[in-house]
Design an enzyme around this catalytic site. Structure first.
Site, short mmCIF file in Angstrom:
data_model
loop_
_atom_site.label_atom_id
_atom_site.label_comp_id
_atom_site.label_asym_id
_atom_site.label_seq_id
_atom_site.Cartn_x
_atom_site.Cartn_y
_atom_site.Cartn_z
NE ARG A 40 -3.34 0.28 2.96
CZ ARG A 40 -4.55 0.78 2.68
NH1 ARG A 40 -5.37 0.10 1.92
NH2 ARG A 40 -4.93 1.93 3.15
CB THR A 66 -5.91 5.16 0.56
OG1 THR A 66 -5.42 5.41 1.88
CG2 THR A 66 -4.86 5.46 -0.46
CB SER A 67 -10.79 3.20 1.95
OG SER A 67 -11.61 3.85 1.03
CD GLN A 68 -11.23 2.52 8.53
OE1 GLN A 68 -11.44 3.69 8.76
NE2 GLN A 68 -11.49 1.55 9.37
#
Length: 69
Positions: A40, A66-68
């Site tokens: 990531r 970004t999403s968790q």
């Protein structure tokens, strides 16, 4: 990050899988394997690498995040 940043990021990624995904009930081995392998941090500016595997959204530019995990 220090000279072992690759090792530290790998450890953070594997910890994320255990503490954030498995503990939330995600059990699909394909998902867990993918999340264990996908770096990531490489999708983020280097300044955000320390947050790449944290349990919160991270900025990616253009007022987006970004999403968790």
């Amino acid at each position: 990050m220090n000279g072992n940043s690759h090792d530290a990021l790998t450890a953070a990624r594997l910890s994320m899988v255990e503490t954030q995904l498995r503990r939330r009930g995600i059990s699909d081995q394909r998902v867990l394997a993918a999340m264990s392998k996908v770096p990531r941090h490489e999708f983020l500016s280097r300044q955000y690498w320390p947050d790449a595997y944290a349990d919160h959204p991270v900025p990616i530019g253009e007022q987006q995040t970004t999403s968790q995990p």
